[in-house]
Design a protein around this motif. Structure first.
Motif, PDB file in Angstrom:
ATOM      1  N   ASN A 488       0.828  -1.208   0.000  1.00 35.41           N
ATOM      2  CA  ASN A 488       0.000   0.000   0.000  1.00 35.41           C
ATOM      3  C   ASN A 488       0.860   1.255   0.000  1.00 35.41           C
ATOM      4  O   ASN A 488       2.092   1.173  -0.125  1.00 35.41           O
ATOM      5  CB  ASN A 488      -0.983  -0.030   1.176  1.00 35.41           C
ATOM      6  N   SER A 489       0.247   2.418   0.143  1.00 32.62           N
ATOM      7  CA  SER A 489       0.967   3.690  -0.003  1.00 32.62           C
ATOM      8  C   SER A 489       1.994   3.925   1.094  1.00 32.62           C
ATOM      9  O   SER A 489       2.836   4.823   0.967  1.00 32.62           O
ATOM     10  CB  SER A 489      -0.037   4.845  -0.035  1.00 32.62           C
ATOM     11  N   SER A 490       1.951   3.140   2.174  1.00 31.55           N
ATOM     12  CA  SER A 490       2.986   3.256   3.206  1.00 31.55           C
ATOM     13  C   SER A 490       4.250   2.497   2.822  1.00 31.55           C
ATOM     14  O   SER A 490       5.258   2.574   3.513  1.00 31.55           O
ATOM     15  CB  SER A 490       2.464   2.708   4.539  1.00 31.55           C
ATOM     16  N   GLY A 491       4.183   1.740   1.712  1.00 31.50           N
ATOM     17  CA  GLY A 491       5.310   0.919   1.293  1.00 31.50           C
ATOM     18  C   GLY A 491       5.329  -0.443   1.945  1.00 31.50           C
ATOM     19  O   GLY A 491       6.285  -1.200   1.767  1.00 31.50           O
ATOM     20  N   LEU A 492       4.257  -0.783   2.700  1.00 31.70           N
ATOM     21  CA  LEU A 492       4.189  -2.045   3.427  1.00 31.70           C
ATOM     22  C   LEU A 492       2.998  -2.878   2.966  1.00 31.70           C
ATOM     23  O   LEU A 492       2.079  -2.365   2.320  1.00 31.70           O
ATOM     24  CB  LEU A 492       4.067  -1.786   4.936  1.00 31.70           C
ATOM     25  N   SER A 493       3.033  -4.155   3.315  1.00 33.31           N
ATOM     26  CA  SER A 493       1.887  -5.029   3.142  1.00 33.31           C
ATOM     27  C   SER A 493       1.202  -5.172   4.491  1.00 33.31           C
ATOM     28  O   SER A 493       1.849  -5.529   5.493  1.00 33.31           O
ATOM     29  CB  SER A 493       2.327  -6.406   2.643  1.00 33.31           C
ATOM     30  N   PRO A 536     -11.170  -6.249  -6.022  1.00 29.65           N
ATOM     31  CA  PRO A 536     -12.613  -6.072  -6.185  1.00 29.65           C
ATOM     32  C   PRO A 536     -13.002  -4.595  -6.189  1.00 29.65           C
ATOM     33  O   PRO A 536     -12.501  -3.806  -5.381  1.00 29.65           O
ATOM     34  CB  PRO A 536     -13.182  -6.784  -4.971  1.00 29.65           C
ATOM     35  N   GLY A 537     -13.888  -4.208  -7.102  1.00 23.95           N
ATOM     36  CA  GLY A 537     -14.393  -2.839  -7.145  1.00 23.95           C
ATOM     37  C   GLY A 537     -13.321  -1.796  -7.318  1.00 23.95           C
ATOM     38  O   GLY A 537     -13.468  -0.663  -6.844  1.00 23.95           O
ATOM     39  N   GLY A 538     -12.224  -2.153  -7.976  1.00 27.46           N
ATOM     40  CA  GLY A 538     -11.155  -1.185  -8.198  1.00 27.46           C
ATOM     41  C   GLY A 538     -10.192  -1.033  -7.048  1.00 27.46           C
ATOM     42  O   GLY A 538      -9.328  -0.148  -7.064  1.00 27.46           O
ATOM     43  N   SER A 539     -10.300  -1.889  -6.043  1.00 29.56           N
ATOM     44  CA  SER A 539      -9.367  -1.843  -4.915  1.00 29.56           C
ATOM     45  C   SER A 539      -7.960  -2.190  -5.386  1.00 29.56           C
ATOM     46  O   SER A 539      -7.771  -2.872  -6.400  1.00 29.56           O
ATOM     47  CB  SER A 539      -9.805  -2.826  -3.839  1.00 29.56           C
ATOM     48  N   GLN A 540      -6.983  -1.764  -4.635  1.00 29.07           N
ATOM     49  CA  GLN A 540      -5.592  -2.114  -4.913  1.00 29.07           C
ATOM     50  C   GLN A 540      -5.224  -3.480  -4.342  1.00 29.07           C
ATOM     51  O   GLN A 540      -4.187  -4.032  -4.683  1.00 29.07           O
ATOM     52  CB  GLN A 540      -4.659  -1.059  -4.304  1.00 29.07           C
ATOM     53  N   GLY A 541      -6.091  -4.021  -3.442  1.00 30.54           N
ATOM     54  CA  GLY A 541      -5.771  -5.277  -2.786  1.00 30.54           C
ATOM     55  C   GLY A 541      -6.706  -6.395  -3.184  1.00 30.54           C
ATOM     56  O   GLY A 541      -7.497  -6.263  -4.134  1.00 30.54           O
ATOM     57  N   GLY A 601      -0.998   7.469  -6.632  1.00 30.46           N
ATOM     58  CA  GLY A 601      -0.814   8.648  -7.485  1.00 30.46           C
ATOM     59  C   GLY A 601      -1.767   9.775  -7.160  1.00 30.46           C
ATOM     60  O   GLY A 601      -2.186  10.521  -8.048  1.00 30.46           O
ATOM     61  N   GLY A 602      -2.146   9.888  -5.885  1.00 28.92           N
ATOM     62  CA  GLY A 602      -3.060  10.940  -5.470  1.00 28.92           C
ATOM     63  C   GLY A 602      -4.524  10.580  -5.620  1.00 28.92           C
ATOM     64  O   GLY A 602      -5.394  11.334  -5.184  1.00 28.92           O
ATOM     65  N   SER A 603      -4.827   9.450  -6.226  1.00 22.91           N
ATOM     66  CA  SER A 603      -6.212   9.024  -6.409  1.00 22.91           C
ATOM     67  C   SER A 603      -6.630   8.100  -5.278  1.00 22.91           C
ATOM     68  O   SER A 603      -5.895   7.184  -4.907  1.00 22.91           O
ATOM     69  CB  SER A 603      -6.369   8.293  -7.750  1.00 22.91           C
ATOM     70  N   ALA A 604      -7.834   8.339  -4.735  1.00 22.49           N
ATOM     71  CA  ALA A 604      -8.328   7.535  -3.629  1.00 22.49           C
ATOM     72  C   ALA A 604      -8.736   6.147  -4.115  1.00 22.49           C
ATOM     73  O   ALA A 604      -9.340   5.998  -5.176  1.00 22.49           O
ATOM     74  CB  ALA A 604      -9.513   8.227  -2.972  1.00 22.49           C
ATOM     75  N   THR A 605      -8.379   5.153  -3.341  1.00 20.96           N
ATOM     76  CA  THR A 605      -8.780   3.766  -3.608  1.00 20.96           C
ATOM     77  C   THR A 605      -8.878   3.056  -2.266  1.00 20.96           C
ATOM     78  O   THR A 605      -9.046   3.698  -1.219  1.00 20.96           O
ATOM     79  CB  THR A 605      -7.777   3.079  -4.556  1.00 20.96           C
TER      80      THR A 605
END
Length: 617
Positions: A488-493, A536-541, A601-605
């Motif tokens: 994720n955006s923190s650089g961690l899983s 799912p639903g555009g999530s990153q995970g 990239g600044g976009s919410a997900t």
């Protein structure tokens, strides 16, 4: 009692089946006790009038443990046993089951182990048959004694009998070893307690005497460690070992393997040892000559010493002496962790040190070892080592003055860093003796300790200890899956953990997620069904649940803040599902995951942690 929030302990990374109704039904009366999270109020296992002494532990596959001890109540030091569940609840009546009502006025060592069913095997000196004989006993998880109330009597002699030991073999039987006058004797029993080796196996020294020190099983083989007193009282004492197959044939040469014969063991030192999954034995001992020094040695299943003959010295700092070592083997790395009591040359100052020794016998934490307690005036003793948590937990006693002992511990990483500084295990000042330790046998596990404590008449106390320094957890019943989670955006899983107790009746479960995006909204989701849906639903995970999925466990939407972590109590009586709250039932398996806001990239997900599966009891 329930675990306090401050002392919640992580559940382990392995799921095992729930206890069956028949086993639960074997528990007589009300539940009397549970692992304590308070170091001043440890679990009293044996506290009947008069003294209790010589506790032993044998961890069971379901996360519980057998505890045995000698009870001074009545006419002699009787043998008693208790079965503790994973959460510390006593299966039998408080103060345990009476195994043997004996008539001894003093104590001597005895043996405890498990058979293939996880039932308790005991071997002890016994006055009931007449004179002093060796008896073996079997106690089931239901409290029955299949070998009879009198057990199996293995001797009929007027000879001196000393310190019987017992080891359960993989064919359902057991081997008993004991000292008889100057000889070492062994006998194998089948599952019904019938002797299999005729008159038994006898090892007789060419000179001096043999005394059994420890006995361990490896499949159908057993390894016995023993002390050879080579002559009179002041003659050198050597450490020897022998391996026997299922037929009683010796496998490590004639007459036995010399583990240490380069000086003398300290008088009264009868070193224990452990076996790993490969059948290799790990020995730790200390010598009185040529100096007070601690050593370790590994012997493979074929009887080949892995370190230089007479072992590797744990440290070599000049002007110091070392005694009372305890060691454990890390099968993942091939390394040995060992800790001991460090003293100055005059033994007027004492401390606690530790060492890690690699498979080649090299000392990894410098030739000085790692100092856990610097040399000083208080007596440091009863040092024990239990592997876990990416390193080792070291426990020991500290006595500023006589009779004011406390037990403490610290955790050391594989790199030799003390990541959990000293914490209290038993903080009530009182004389403490004969500390024993083992590791629970499920998942990540935790350390289980028992000892004699003079806070009463001389009682048996026990404590579960997490490798993070927390007290009172059960260490069982979770499996993490579906990982590692997407970065994720923190650089961690993100990872999820469970804390508390797997017992529904305790209603004591908390969930925690770490490594989340910072300052992000998050909540926990739950389902009885596992699944896998990519982004799912555009999530990153990835979603790791399916079927009927409940949201917002605990009824709280949280913010991960600058630490990137959230936690919540999970109410077992009102677990959320789309159809409404549901009460968790014993035997059910539930799956949990953490959902949280994220950005790319600044976009919410959004994103997810990995998931865990928890079977409730």
């Amino acid at each position: 009692m329930s675990l306090s929030v401050r002392h919640r302990r992580s559940l382990s990374s392995l799921r095992v089946p729930a206890l069956c109704a028949a086993v639960l039904g074997a528990t007589p009366g009300p539940l009397l006790a549970q692992w304590s999270s308070d170091p001043s109020a440890n679990l009293a296992v044996g506290d009947a009038p008069s003294d209790q002494n010589l506790a032993k532990l044998a961890a069971t596959a379901d996360g519980g443990t057998w505890v045995s001890w000698l009870d001074g109540i009545g006419s002699g030091w009787d043998v008693r046993v208790q079965r503790l569940e994973a959460d510390g609840v006593e299966r039998f009546a408080h103060n345990g089951l009476l195994v043997a009502d004996r008539a001894f006025s003093s104590t001597q060592d005895y043996g405890l182990d498990l058979d293939v069913n996880g039932d308790a095997l005991l071997a002890f000196r016994d006055t009931r048959p007449g004179g002093t004989q060796v008896t073996a006993a079997l106690v089931t998880g239901a409290g029955a004694q299949p070998w009879g109330a009198a057990g199996v009597v293995l001797t009929n002699t007027t000879a001196f009998i000393g310190s019987p030991k017992i080891a359960g073999t993989s064919d359902g039987g057991a081997v008993v070893a004991w000292t008889e006058d100057s000889d070492l004797r062994l006998q194998k029993l089948d599952a019904a307690g019938a002797p299999l080796w005729g008159a038994g196996v006898t090892l007789t020294p060419a000179a001096g005497s043999y005394s059994v020190a420890d006995l361990r099983a490896d499949g159908t083989d057993v390894v016995v460690g023993f002390v050879h007193a080579t002559g009179g009282f002041t003659a050198p004492r050597h450490l020897r070992a022998q391996r026997f197959d299922a037929a009683g044939a010796a496998l490590w040469g004639a007459p036995s393997l010399a583990v240490f014969d380069g000086g003398s063991l300290q008088i009264g030192n009868f070193p224990s040892f452990s076996l790993d999954a490969s059948g290799a034995a790990l020995f730790a001992w200390y010598s009185s000559s040529p100096a007070l020094q601690c050593y370790v040695q590994r012997v493979d299943a074929a009887g080949v010493e892995q370190f230089a003959h007479n072992g590797v010295a744990v440290a070599t700092t000049a002007g110091r002496v070392r005694v009372n070592p305890d060691a454990a083997f890390d099968a993942a790395t091939g390394d040995v962790y060992v800790a001991w009591r460090e003293q100055n040359g005059t033994q007027s100052q004492q401390g606690v040190s530790a060492q890690r020794i690699d498979a080649a016998g090299a000392r990894l934490w410098s030739d000085d070892g790692l100092t856990l307690v610097a040399l000083g005036g208080p007596v440091q003793d009863l040092v024990r080592v239990v592997l876990g948590g990416g390193g080792a937990l070291v426990a020991w006693s500290t006595a500023p003055t006589f009779g004011t002992d406390v037990l403490g511990g610290a955790h050391v990483t594989a790199a030799g860093v003390v990541d959990v500084p000293r914490f209290d295990i038993a903080s009530t000042p009182s004389q403490k003796m004969r500390l024993v330790a083992t590791k629970s046998r499920v998942g990540a596990g935790q350390a289980l300790l028992a000892w004699t404590d003079a806070r009463g008449d001389g009682d048996i106390y026990a404590q579960s200890v997490g490798f993070d320094g927390t007290l009172g957890g059960s260490g069982v019943l979770t499996t993490n899956y579906c990982g590692p989670a997407a970065v994720n955006s923190s650089g961690l899983s993100a990872t999820i953990s469970a804390f508390g107790s797997p017992f529904v009746a305790h209603d004591n479960l908390s969930l925690r997620a770490d490594g989340l995006a910072l300052n992000a909204f998050a909540y926990f989701i739950v389902s009885r069904t596992q699944g896998f849906v990519v982004m799912p639903g555009g999530s990153q995970g990835n979603l790791c649940l399916s079927g009927s999925i409940g949201r917002n466990v605990g009824g709280v939407i949280m913010n991960s803040g600058p630490s990137g972590a959230v936690s919540v109590m999970a109410p077992l009586t009102t677990m959320p599902l789309p159809t409404g709250p549901v009460a968790v039932a014993p035997g059910e398996t539930w799956n949990f995951q953490c959902w949280f806001r994220d950005s790319v990239g600044g976009s919410a997900t959004s994103n997810f942690s990995d998931a865990l599966s928890l079977t409730f009891l």
